[in-house]
Design an enzyme around this catalytic site. Structure first.
Site, PDB file in Angstrom:
ATOM      1  N   SER A   1      33.588  53.182  40.532  1.00 26.53           N
ATOM      2  CA  SER A   1      34.911  52.608  40.188  1.00 26.53           C
ATOM      3  C   SER A   1      35.298  53.248  38.894  1.00 26.53           C
ATOM      4  O   SER A   1      34.595  54.036  37.945  1.00 26.53           O
ATOM      5  CB  SER A   1      34.698  51.125  39.785  1.00 26.53           C
ATOM      6  N   ARG A   2      36.494  52.886  38.200  1.00 25.86           N
ATOM      7  CA  ARG A   2      36.797  53.369  37.012  1.00 25.86           C
ATOM      8  C   ARG A   2      36.279  52.497  35.866  1.00 25.86           C
ATOM      9  O   ARG A   2      36.217  53.070  34.693  1.00 25.86           O
ATOM     10  CB  ARG A   2      38.368  53.353  36.820  1.00 25.86           C
TER      11      ARG A   2
ATOM     12  N   HIS B   1      44.268  60.109  45.589  1.00 25.66           N
ATOM     13  CA  HIS B   1      43.560  60.737  46.753  1.00 25.66           C
ATOM     14  C   HIS B   1      43.379  62.045  46.552  1.00 25.66           C
ATOM     15  O   HIS B   1      42.323  62.846  46.738  1.00 25.66           O
ATOM     16  CB  HIS B   1      44.414  60.511  48.185  1.00 25.66           C
TER      17      HIS B   1
ATOM     18  N   LYS C   1      44.765  56.471  54.171  1.00 30.46           N
ATOM     19  CA  LYS C   1      46.074  56.712  54.390  1.00 30.46           C
ATOM     20  C   LYS C   1      46.977  56.232  53.299  1.00 30.46           C
ATOM     21  O   LYS C   1      46.414  55.155  52.681  1.00 30.46           O
ATOM     22  CB  LYS C   1      46.352  56.328  55.804  1.00 30.46           C
TER      23      LYS C   1
ATOM     24  N   ARG D   1      51.183  48.120  42.518  1.00 30.58           N
ATOM     25  CA  ARG D   1      51.093  49.762  42.753  1.00 30.58           C
ATOM     26  C   ARG D   1      52.293  49.890  44.124  1.00 30.58           C
ATOM     27  O   ARG D   1      52.496  51.075  43.882  1.00 30.58           O
ATOM     28  CB  ARG D   1      49.826  49.949  43.222  1.00 30.58           C
TER      29      ARG D   1
HETATM   30  N1  LIG Z   1      43.479  51.333  56.424  1.00 28.65           N
HETATM   31  C1  LIG Z   1      44.087  50.355  55.970  1.00 28.65           C
HETATM   32  O1  LIG Z   1      44.332  49.451  57.018  1.00 28.65           O
HETATM   33  C2  LIG Z   1      44.582  50.088  54.546  1.00 28.65           C
HETATM   34  C3  LIG Z   1      44.866  48.778  54.348  1.00 28.65           C
HETATM   35  C4  LIG Z   1      45.265  48.883  52.835  1.00 28.65           C
HETATM   36  C5  LIG Z   1      45.340  49.671  52.108  1.00 28.65           C
HETATM   37  N2  LIG Z   1      45.001  51.177  52.514  1.00 28.65           N
HETATM   38  C6  LIG Z   1      45.091  52.421  51.714  1.00 28.65           C
HETATM   39  O2  LIG Z   1      43.917  52.248  50.770  1.00 28.65           O
HETATM   40  C7  LIG Z   1      44.357  52.568  49.513  1.00 28.65           C
HETATM   41  C8  LIG Z   1      44.025  51.415  48.411  1.00 28.65           C
HETATM   42  O3  LIG Z   1      44.835  50.359  48.808  1.00 28.65           O
HETATM   43  P1  LIG Z   1      44.187  48.928  48.497  1.00 28.65           P
HETATM   44  O4  LIG Z   1      45.134  47.890  49.177  1.00 28.65           O
HETATM   45  O5  LIG Z   1      42.749  48.921  48.650  1.00 28.65           O
HETATM   46  O6  LIG Z   1      44.844  48.971  46.967  1.00 28.65           O
HETATM   47  P2  LIG Z   1      44.068  47.841  45.614  1.00 28.65           P
HETATM   48  O7  LIG Z   1      43.593  46.706  46.224  1.00 28.65           O
HETATM   49  O8  LIG Z   1      45.149  48.068  44.603  1.00 28.65           O
HETATM   50  O9  LIG Z   1      42.723  48.931  45.378  1.00 28.65           O
HETATM   51  C9  LIG Z   1      42.811  50.177  44.702  1.00 28.65           C
HETATM   52  C10 LIG Z   1      41.798  50.515  43.784  1.00 28.65           C
HETATM   53  O10 LIG Z   1      41.739  51.805  43.534  1.00 28.65           O
HETATM   54  C11 LIG Z   1      41.068  51.938  42.181  1.00 28.65           C
HETATM   55  N3  LIG Z   1      42.145  52.584  41.501  1.00 28.65           N
HETATM   56  C12 LIG Z   1      41.992  54.216  41.090  1.00 28.65           C
HETATM   57  N4  LIG Z   1      43.095  54.157  40.245  1.00 28.65           N
HETATM   58  C13 LIG Z   1      43.736  53.309  40.394  1.00 28.65           C
HETATM   59  C14 LIG Z   1      44.966  53.283  39.691  1.00 28.65           C
HETATM   60  N5  LIG Z   1      45.703  54.201  38.958  1.00 28.65           N
HETATM   61  N6  LIG Z   1      45.536  52.038  39.671  1.00 28.65           N
HETATM   62  C15 LIG Z   1      44.969  51.068  40.357  1.00 28.65           C
HETATM   63  N7  LIG Z   1      43.886  50.956  40.934  1.00 28.65           N
HETATM   64  C16 LIG Z   1      43.341  52.420  40.999  1.00 28.65           C
HETATM   65  C17 LIG Z   1      40.973  50.523  41.736  1.00 28.65           C
HETATM   66  O11 LIG Z   1      39.680  50.476  41.972  1.00 28.65           O
HETATM   67  P3  LIG Z   1      38.430  50.406  40.521  1.00 28.65           P
HETATM   68  O12 LIG Z   1      39.020  49.269  39.829  1.00 28.65           O
HETATM   69  O13 LIG Z   1      37.366  50.173  41.069  1.00 28.65           O
HETATM   70  O14 LIG Z   1      38.799  51.582  40.026  1.00 28.65           O
HETATM   71  C18 LIG Z   1      41.673  49.603  42.763  1.00 28.65           C
HETATM   72  O15 LIG Z   1      40.821  48.515  42.769  1.00 28.65           O
HETATM   73  C19 LIG Z   1      45.718  53.055  49.481  1.00 28.65           C
HETATM   74  O16 LIG Z   1      45.841  54.372  49.815  1.00 28.65           O
HETATM   75  C20 LIG Z   1      46.513  52.155  50.786  1.00 28.65           C
HETATM   76  O17 LIG Z   1      47.399  52.918  51.549  1.00 28.65           O
HETATM   77  C21 LIG Z   1      44.575  51.393  53.666  1.00 28.65           C
END
Ligand SMILES: NC(=O)c1ccc[n+]([C@@H]2O[C@H](COP(=O)([O-])OP(=O)(O)OC[C@H]3O[C@@H](n4cnc5c(N)ncnc54)[C@H](OP(=O)(O)O)[C@@H]3O)[C@@H](O)[C@H]2O)c1
Length: 335
Positions: free
Chosen positions: A38-39, A81, A99, A167
């Site tokens: 994580s960060r 990514h 994605k 985001r």
């Molecule tokens: N396959 C699917 O069904 C699916 C569903 C939803 C999302 N996604 C994809 O997965 C990715 C993440 O989505 P998510 O919904 O999981 O997002 P999220 O809940 O906001 O989580 C993203 C995580 O990335 C880390 N991070 C690193 N740099 C960041 C920044 N500058 N700002 C915010 N977070 C940052 C954080 O983890 P740390 O605090 O640990 O660093 C954060 O918890 C996206 O590319 C999205 O398109 C895919």
């Protein structure tokens, strides 16, 4: 590689938790989750405690350097990514990257080139392509069950309450409906028809300049068209239809991880095709996790289900849509 694939999870947000849950539930699949980054180390430790993961790191570099990790799952916002997957590939790790693959085609191509240079596995986490019903549907279409494709329709949208700090509203994080949701209808259409010859689009933009509601019309030299939409301000039905010269396939809901579809053919009763009973309580990500595990154990560098050229072609379409509607990310212009 031996009979086990050791996973490292990079980021601890929503999808990282969902994917890790599915991965851990895949008993006897040959997959283990051994580390998370994580960060912040506190967030990594909390995630590790929640899922029983052995090693927790407060930097991505430590995960990339972990010799006990074979493959890194990148689950950051799209904007990170390129950096996170690149770091893992540079350190000799295979990568499954969420994605949308990256922010734009240039970044995606850089990752593909890096993986190929290093002889490493790389895949976009387009889980839809690994879903058994989607695979069955493409087989049917390829076998001519609905004739020649004329029209694809697909949409994905929900009316969220995303504040300006989210985001999805931040251009620097690749915000907007297109890269989070629109990537699914585009990938669905391109799975069937390949890269389009023409791309048209219109969108409602937010004050920050990300797309809130987007309509796309793709065209192919064959005469096929795709009408696609995505939204973060409207509850779209998440349906899809593939209409051919000899029939139609309808996905009545959730086409991106379907539980059924209906095959319509003239003069015949509609035929409903359903998934067989799968493990209870999983989110559908187990199919992509199983595909990566299978490919790695087989020594493959690319998945035949989610080919890299296909992911690059999807990124080119997303770039073209953004160009048409006027969405620019800071990373599009790299110093
Ligand atoms: N396959 C699917 O069904 C699916 C569903 C939803 C999302 N996604 C994809 O997965 C990715 C993440 O989505 P998510 O919904 O999981 O997002 P999220 O809940 O906001 O989580 C993203 C995580 O990335 C880390 N991070 C690193 N740099 C960041 C920044 N500058 N700002 C915010 N977070 C940052 C954080 O983890 P740390 O605090 O640990 O660093 C954060 O918890 C996206 O590319 C999205 O398109 C895919």
């Amino acid at each position: 590689m031996s009979g086990t694939v050791r996973w490292g999870v990079l980021a601890t947000g929503g999808i990282a938790a969902t994917f890790t849950g599915d991965l851990l539930a895949m008993k006897d699949s040959g997959a283990e989750v051994v580390a998370v980054a994580s960060r912040t180390v506190a967030s990594a430790k909390a995630f590790a405690d929640r899922f029983g993961i052995e090693r927790a790191y407060g930097t991505w570099a430590e995960l990339a350097a972990d010799e006990g990790v074979d493959v890194v799952y990148v689950a950051t916002p799209h904007s990170a990514h390129r950096e996170a997957a690149g770091l893992a590939l540079e350190a000799g790790k295979h990568v499954l990257c969420e994605k949308a693959f990256t922010l734009n085609e240039r970044e995606a191509r850089e990752l593909v080139e890096l993986a190929r240079q290093r002889g490493l596995f790389l895949m976009e986490a387009m889980w839809t392509y690994c879903n058994p019903l989607i695979r069955r549907m493409t087989e049917l279409v390829r076998d001519g069950a609905i004739g020649e494709i004329r029209t694809v329709q697909a949409d994905f949208g929900f009316a969220g309450t995303f504040g300006a700090e989210h985001r999805l509203r931040d251009p620097a994080l690749g915000g907007g409906a297109l890269l989070d949701l629109g990537v699914y209808p585009v990938s669905f259409a391109q799975l069937l028809l390949g890269e389009p010859d023409r791309v048209q689009a219109d969108a409602l933009l937010s004050p920050e300049g990300v797309d809130l509601n987007t309509g796309m019309l793709l065209g192919w030299e064959s005469g096929a068209t795709a009408l696609l939409s995505c939204s973060i301000v409207g509850d779209l039905p998440t349906t899809a239809s593939v209409t051919g010269t000899a029939g139609r396939i309808d996905f009545p809901q959730g086409f991106f991880h379907p539980e059924s579809f209906v095959l319509h053919r003239p003069g015949r009763e509609p035929e409903t095709v359903v998934t067989g009973p799968g493990p209870q309580g999983l989110s559908g990500m187990q199919y992509e996790a199983a595909e990566v595990t299978r490919a790695l154990l087989a020594g493959e560098k690319e998945s035949p289900l989610v080919p890299l050229e296909g992911s690059l072609a999807v990124m080119r379409t997303l770039d073209a849509v953004r160009d048409r509607v006027g969405v620019r990310y800071p990373a599009d212009v790299r110093a």
